[in-house]
Scaffold this active site. Sequence first.
Site, mmCIF file in Angstrom:
data_model
loop_
_atom_site.group_PDB
_atom_site.id
_atom_site.type_symbol
_atom_site.label_atom_id
_atom_site.label_comp_id
_atom_site.label_asym_id
_atom_site.label_seq_id
_atom_site.Cartn_x
_atom_site.Cartn_y
_atom_site.Cartn_z
ATOM 1 N N THR A 28 0.555 -1.518 0.030
ATOM 2 C CA THR A 28 -0.270 -0.386 0.121
ATOM 3 C C THR A 28 0.505 1.053 0.132
ATOM 4 O OG1 THR A 28 -0.276 -0.004 2.708
ATOM 5 C CG2 THR A 28 -1.357 -1.079 1.430
ATOM 6 N N ASP A 29 0.086 2.303 -0.334
ATOM 7 C CA ASP A 29 0.729 3.627 -0.400
ATOM 8 C C ASP A 29 0.642 4.516 0.920
ATOM 9 O OD1 ASP A 29 -1.533 4.575 -1.158
ATOM 10 O OD2 ASP A 29 -1.452 5.389 -3.053
ATOM 11 N N LEU A 30 0.412 5.827 0.616
ATOM 12 C CA LEU A 30 0.879 6.384 2.166
ATOM 13 C C LEU A 30 -1.032 6.571 1.980
ATOM 14 C CD1 LEU A 30 1.649 8.372 3.857
ATOM 15 C CD2 LEU A 30 1.174 10.638 2.713
ATOM 16 N N SER A 31 -1.669 7.028 1.316
ATOM 17 C CA SER A 31 -3.066 6.924 2.022
ATOM 18 C C SER A 31 -3.387 5.084 1.691
ATOM 19 C CB SER A 31 -4.321 7.718 0.098
ATOM 20 O OG SER A 31 -3.832 6.406 -1.085
ATOM 21 N N VAL A 33 -4.102 2.537 -0.229
ATOM 22 C CA VAL A 33 -4.330 1.769 -0.709
ATOM 23 C C VAL A 33 -3.476 1.585 -2.008
ATOM 24 C CG1 VAL A 33 -6.635 3.319 -1.474
ATOM 25 C CG2 VAL A 33 -4.604 3.732 -2.712
#
Length: 137
Positions: A28-31, A33
Amino acid sequence: MKGPDQPFAGAFVGREHRLPVRVYFEDTDLSGVVYHANYLRYMERGRSDMLRLAGVDQRAAVEAGEGAFAVASLHIRYRAPARLDDALIVATRVTAVRAASVEVSHRVTRDDVTLAEAEGVAALVSPGGRPRRLPAA
């Protein structure tokens, strides 16, 4: 029978190969997702597992100097996000076989929701990087 210490593999359902994938924190990324490039990793795992189950030993082909598959083109569409701990299915299907390449479609789903779709071409290349004909087998 598979023991608990054996890597998990997908399976063919008709002409389609399906590989279950779990989304981990590292995907996943910072958001929160799945980072867009990780869908490509999932699809590569699906394609590689499909070839292995179909009897194509990619490692032996490379070691014997026969060549390897290289992605020549890929078109991907993102439709919905996957999130941490989602259980995904990577569906892979060969759509055409040409003299030196194979066209493959991929679909990543969660339940009945399509998250990403892609169409690509994998070409067989010699150790020197030149296209070569697919073996008859």
